[in-house]
Design a protein around this motif. Structure first.
Motif, PDB file in Angstrom:
ATOM      1  N   HIS A 102     -30.725 -28.218  67.575  1.00 35.40           N
ATOM      2  CA  HIS A 102     -30.707 -29.479  68.311  1.00 35.40           C
ATOM      3  C   HIS A 102     -29.614 -29.520  69.380  1.00 35.40           C
ATOM      4  O   HIS A 102     -29.108 -30.595  69.722  1.00 35.40           O
ATOM      5  CB  HIS A 102     -30.525 -30.661  67.345  1.00 35.40           C
ATOM      6  N   VAL A 103     -29.251 -28.352  69.898  1.00 36.10           N
ATOM      7  CA  VAL A 103     -28.277 -28.286  70.984  1.00 36.10           C
ATOM      8  C   VAL A 103     -28.979 -28.479  72.317  1.00 36.10           C
ATOM      9  O   VAL A 103     -28.470 -29.145  73.218  1.00 36.10           O
ATOM     10  CB  VAL A 103     -27.511 -26.948  70.956  1.00 36.10           C
ATOM     11  N   LEU A 104     -30.176 -27.885  72.459  1.00 33.79           N
ATOM     12  CA  LEU A 104     -30.959 -28.004  73.681  1.00 33.79           C
ATOM     13  C   LEU A 104     -32.002 -29.109  73.535  1.00 33.79           C
ATOM     14  O   LEU A 104     -32.287 -29.579  72.426  1.00 33.79           O
ATOM     15  CB  LEU A 104     -31.645 -26.675  73.992  1.00 33.79           C
ATOM     16  N   SER A 105     -32.556 -29.513  74.668  1.00 34.38           N
ATOM     17  CA  SER A 105     -33.624 -30.520  74.639  1.00 34.38           C
ATOM     18  C   SER A 105     -34.829 -29.977  73.878  1.00 34.38           C
ATOM     19  O   SER A 105     -35.069 -28.759  73.869  1.00 34.38           O
ATOM     20  CB  SER A 105     -34.041 -30.892  76.065  1.00 34.38           C
ATOM     21  N   PRO A 106     -35.612 -30.843  73.229  1.00 36.89           N
ATOM     22  CA  PRO A 106     -36.785 -30.378  72.466  1.00 36.89           C
ATOM     23  C   PRO A 106     -37.737 -29.567  73.343  1.00 36.89           C
ATOM     24  O   PRO A 106     -38.055 -29.956  74.460  1.00 36.89           O
ATOM     25  CB  PRO A 106     -37.440 -31.687  72.007  1.00 36.89           C
ATOM     26  N   GLY A 107     -38.175 -28.459  72.817  1.00 38.85           N
ATOM     27  CA  GLY A 107     -39.107 -27.616  73.534  1.00 38.85           C
ATOM     28  C   GLY A 107     -38.473 -26.555  74.402  1.00 38.85           C
ATOM     29  O   GLY A 107     -39.150 -25.591  74.798  1.00 38.85           O
ATOM     30  N   VAL A 108     -37.172 -26.685  74.722  1.00 40.87           N
ATOM     31  CA  VAL A 108     -36.513 -25.711  75.592  1.00 40.87           C
ATOM     32  C   VAL A 108     -36.339 -24.367  74.886  1.00 40.87           C
ATOM     33  O   VAL A 108     -36.662 -23.305  75.440  1.00 40.87           O
ATOM     34  CB  VAL A 108     -35.150 -26.234  76.092  1.00 40.87           C
ATOM     35  N   ALA A 109     -35.823 -24.397  73.652  1.00 41.80           N
ATOM     36  CA  ALA A 109     -35.602 -23.153  72.908  1.00 41.80           C
ATOM     37  C   ALA A 109     -36.906 -22.385  72.682  1.00 41.80           C
ATOM     38  O   ALA A 109     -36.962 -21.172  72.931  1.00 41.80           O
ATOM     39  CB  ALA A 109     -34.902 -23.441  71.584  1.00 41.80           C
ATOM     40  N   PRO A 110     -37.991 -23.052  72.228  1.00 44.20           N
ATOM     41  CA  PRO A 110     -39.256 -22.312  72.086  1.00 44.20           C
ATOM     42  C   PRO A 110     -39.767 -21.742  73.410  1.00 44.20           C
ATOM     43  O   PRO A 110     -40.325 -20.636  73.440  1.00 44.20           O
ATOM     44  CB  PRO A 110     -40.223 -23.367  71.529  1.00 44.20           C
ATOM     45  N   ALA A 111     -39.567 -22.488  74.507  1.00 44.74           N
ATOM     46  CA  ALA A 111     -40.029 -21.995  75.817  1.00 44.74           C
ATOM     47  C   ALA A 111     -39.249 -20.746  76.230  1.00 44.74           C
ATOM     48  O   ALA A 111     -39.827 -19.781  76.745  1.00 44.74           O
ATOM     49  CB  ALA A 111     -39.862 -23.086  76.863  1.00 44.74           C
ATOM     50  N   ILE A 112     -37.938 -20.754  75.990  1.00 43.13           N
ATOM     51  CA  ILE A 112     -37.114 -19.587  76.316  1.00 43.13           C
ATOM     52  C   ILE A 112     -37.528 -18.401  75.454  1.00 43.13           C
ATOM     53  O   ILE A 112     -37.617 -17.259  75.933  1.00 43.13           O
ATOM     54  CB  ILE A 112     -35.620 -19.915  76.125  1.00 43.13           C
ATOM     55  N   LEU A 113     -37.792 -18.665  74.177  1.00 38.47           N
ATOM     56  CA  LEU A 113     -38.220 -17.615  73.261  1.00 38.47           C
ATOM     57  C   LEU A 113     -39.537 -16.983  73.720  1.00 38.47           C
ATOM     58  O   LEU A 113     -39.669 -15.752  73.771  1.00 38.47           O
ATOM     59  CB  LEU A 113     -38.370 -18.193  71.856  1.00 38.47           C
ATOM     60  N   LEU A 114     -40.508 -17.813  74.076  1.00 38.19           N
ATOM     61  CA  LEU A 114     -41.804 -17.301  74.537  1.00 38.19           C
ATOM     62  C   LEU A 114     -41.662 -16.541  75.851  1.00 38.19           C
ATOM     63  O   LEU A 114     -42.320 -15.513  76.064  1.00 38.19           O
ATOM     64  CB  LEU A 114     -42.794 -18.453  74.699  1.00 38.19           C
ATOM     65  N   GLY A 115     -40.783 -17.031  76.732  1.00 39.70           N
ATOM     66  CA  GLY A 115     -40.535 -16.327  77.976  1.00 39.70           C
ATOM     67  C   GLY A 115     -39.928 -14.958  77.727  1.00 39.70           C
ATOM     68  O   GLY A 115     -40.299 -13.974  78.392  1.00 39.70           O
ATOM     69  N   GLY A 116     -39.009 -14.879  76.760  1.00 43.13           N
ATOM     70  CA  GLY A 116     -38.412 -13.594  76.407  1.00 43.13           C
ATOM     71  C   GLY A 116     -39.432 -12.619  75.860  1.00 43.13           C
ATOM     72  O   GLY A 116     -39.427 -11.427  76.212  1.00 43.13           O
ATOM     73  N   ILE A 117     -40.333 -13.110  75.008  1.00 36.67           N
ATOM     74  CA  ILE A 117     -41.382 -12.261  74.448  1.00 36.67           C
ATOM     75  C   ILE A 117     -42.294 -11.744  75.560  1.00 36.67           C
ATOM     76  O   ILE A 117     -42.687 -10.562  75.573  1.00 36.67           O
ATOM     77  CB  ILE A 117     -42.196 -13.036  73.390  1.00 36.67           C
TER      78      ILE A 117
END
Length: 469
Positions: free
Chosen positions: A213-228
């Motif tokens: 809960h450090v980043l806005s909701p959805g930001v961490a999953p988006a970064i993760l998918l972008g990395g993949i």
């Protein structure tokens, strides 16, 4: 065994620093008048720096010489440590941590490369057993040592303790390790490095921030998918590049492939152990950081005991049988960790952790040594970079999954505080992930990696058949 000890000391410094800072973050936040959640960037920035620069380490070692790069990596890490200690703001601390990450990214894989070039394959298991000590002891010593320093001294001291260790390591490398470099080095695959580094950074940063809960909701999953997506792009790039920064073709070597795939699954499960156990002892059992450290230290004791007999075990059973049996033991032990309760006698708990530390250390030793059993000398630097990248990624994913399981379990109970059940479920999930590595280890030939393990089946296969009478 002087070279393994020199390399192990450098890796211990890097691993200890990576874990000790977590305990000091609240004190650092108070000193800088910052929110402790914002200080998590001091940890994440280091991991990002590792992800970006580890793939470059093999090319650097071949281009400039392994000893030179290893020695300078220690120097850069120490300079970064001094910068952390002198930081007056969060921006300065993050910058210094990224400099530390650059040093650490070169220190770990290049240190392993130095070891591989100094030790013959017949003695590799014994040498690798020393390198498991930093990985086991640092996450266990880090939290209580950090707690002691923050309680009785300044948080800046947690970084300054690296200075004498680094100075000694720099002198030992200069004195006892010979220089080896490749005469004909291909040009740097700059495009591949940028794609791979960004992909790894995205995956690690995404997993590190899932559920925090450090980043806005959805930001961490988006970064993760972008990395993949970037990692998939790199796989395509590596197939069409003559000299890629990381050779995916090394996965054609059976022992290396199983070491990476099976070893990564095992590390994902076990990677969460160093986070879940201290959390359970402190948040679930109500113990102090010092009390928790005095219990978790038992795992390191088991690891130290292992190094005395690792080589005899690999010669007796071979990598395949040993990894299969040991995976069952370690996976089940990880599940059982979730059933530890405050009512259990501490002596029983410590004895259990000594045994789990022993078998876990043995697993790491076997996986790490087997990875290089059939790798050609020309590909050693590439193999160390590949292996180190996979290890860092697996450990980060493991921590991310472990924390996420805790959050999901807590949310399903509609509670805001962690309970014993949450840790039981988390350890169960991580144990099952570790056990899934059996699917990879079962594919090994009975005498896989025999040039390193010295397993007797290799000798039997090489013996000429007895003449029929």
């Amino acid at each position: 065994m002087l070279v393994p000890l020199i390399v192990a000391c450098a890796l211990f410094m890097e691993n200890l620093d990576s874990t000790i800072i977590a305990t000091a973050l609240p004190a650092i936040a108070r000193s800088m008048n910052e929110d402790p959640l914002h200080l998590s960037m001091a940890v994440t920035s280091y991991l990002l720096s590792l992800a970006i620069f580890i793939p470059l380490s093999g090319w650097m070692a071949d281009r400039y010489g392994a000893r030179r790069v290893f020695r300078n990596a220690i120097l850069i890490f120490v300079l970064g440590s001094i910068g952390c200690a002198a930081s007056q703001s969060i921006g300065q601390l993050i910058s210094a941590r990224m400099l530390q990450g650059l040093g650490g990214a070169m220190m770990v894989p290049v240190g392993r490369l130095v070891l591989l070039r100094e030790v013959d394959k017949a003695n590799l298991v014994g040498a690798m057993s020393y390198l498991t000590i930093p990985a086991l002891m640092a996450p266990i010593l880090g939290p209580p040592l950090g707690g002691l320093i923050v309680t009785f001294a300044s948080w800046r001291l947690i970084f300054l303790i690296n200075v004498p260790i680094g100075a000694l390591g720099w002198w030992l490398v200069s004195r006892y390790i010979r220089e080896v470099r490749e005469e004909h080095q291909p040009p740097l695959d700059l495009a591949g490095w940028m794609i791979l580094g960004a992909g790894l950074a995205g995956v690690i940063f995404g997993f590190e921030n899932l559920g925090k809960h450090v980043l806005s909701p959805g930001v961490a999953p988006a970064i993760l998918l972008g990395g993949i997506a970037l990692l998939v792009l790199y796989a395509w790039h590596a197939k069409h590049e003559h000299s890629p920064i990381l050779k995916l073709s090394l996965m054609r070597v059976a022992t290396f492939r199983v070491s990476v795939t099976g070893g990564s699954l095992f590390r994902i499960g076990v990677g969460a152990f160093s986070v879940l156990l201290p959390m359970m002892l402190q948040l679930g059992f109500g113990l102090s950081a010092l009390q928790s450290g005095s219990i978790t230290f038992a795992s390191a004791v088991g690891g130290l005991l292992m190094k005395t007999i690792a080589q005899r075990l690999t010669r007796r059973f071979g990598f395949r049988d040993l990894l299969i049996r040991n995976t069952l033991i370690c996976g089940c032990a990880l599940v059982l960790c979730g059933w530890l309760r405050p009512s259990l006698p501490y002596a029983l708990m410590i004895g259990f952790l000594v045994l789990t530390g022993f078998f876990r250390s043995l697993q790491f030793t076997c996986v790490n040594a087997m990875a290089f059993a059939d790798i050609d000398e020309d590909d050693m630097s590439q193999a160390t970079s590949f292996s180190s990248t996979a290890q860092q990624l697996a450990l980060s994913i493991g921590v991310g999954i472990g924390v996420q399981v805790l959050n999901i379990s807590m949310a399903l109970r509609r509670d805001t505080a962690l309970d014993d059940l949450d840790f039981t479920i988390a350890f169960l999930v991580m144990g099952l992930i570790s056990l899934s590595s059996l699917l990879s280890f079962r594919r090994l030939a009975p005498n896989a990696g025999s040039s390193v393990s010295g397993h007797r089946l290799a000798l039997a296969n090489e013996s000429p058949p007895t003449a029929a009478h």
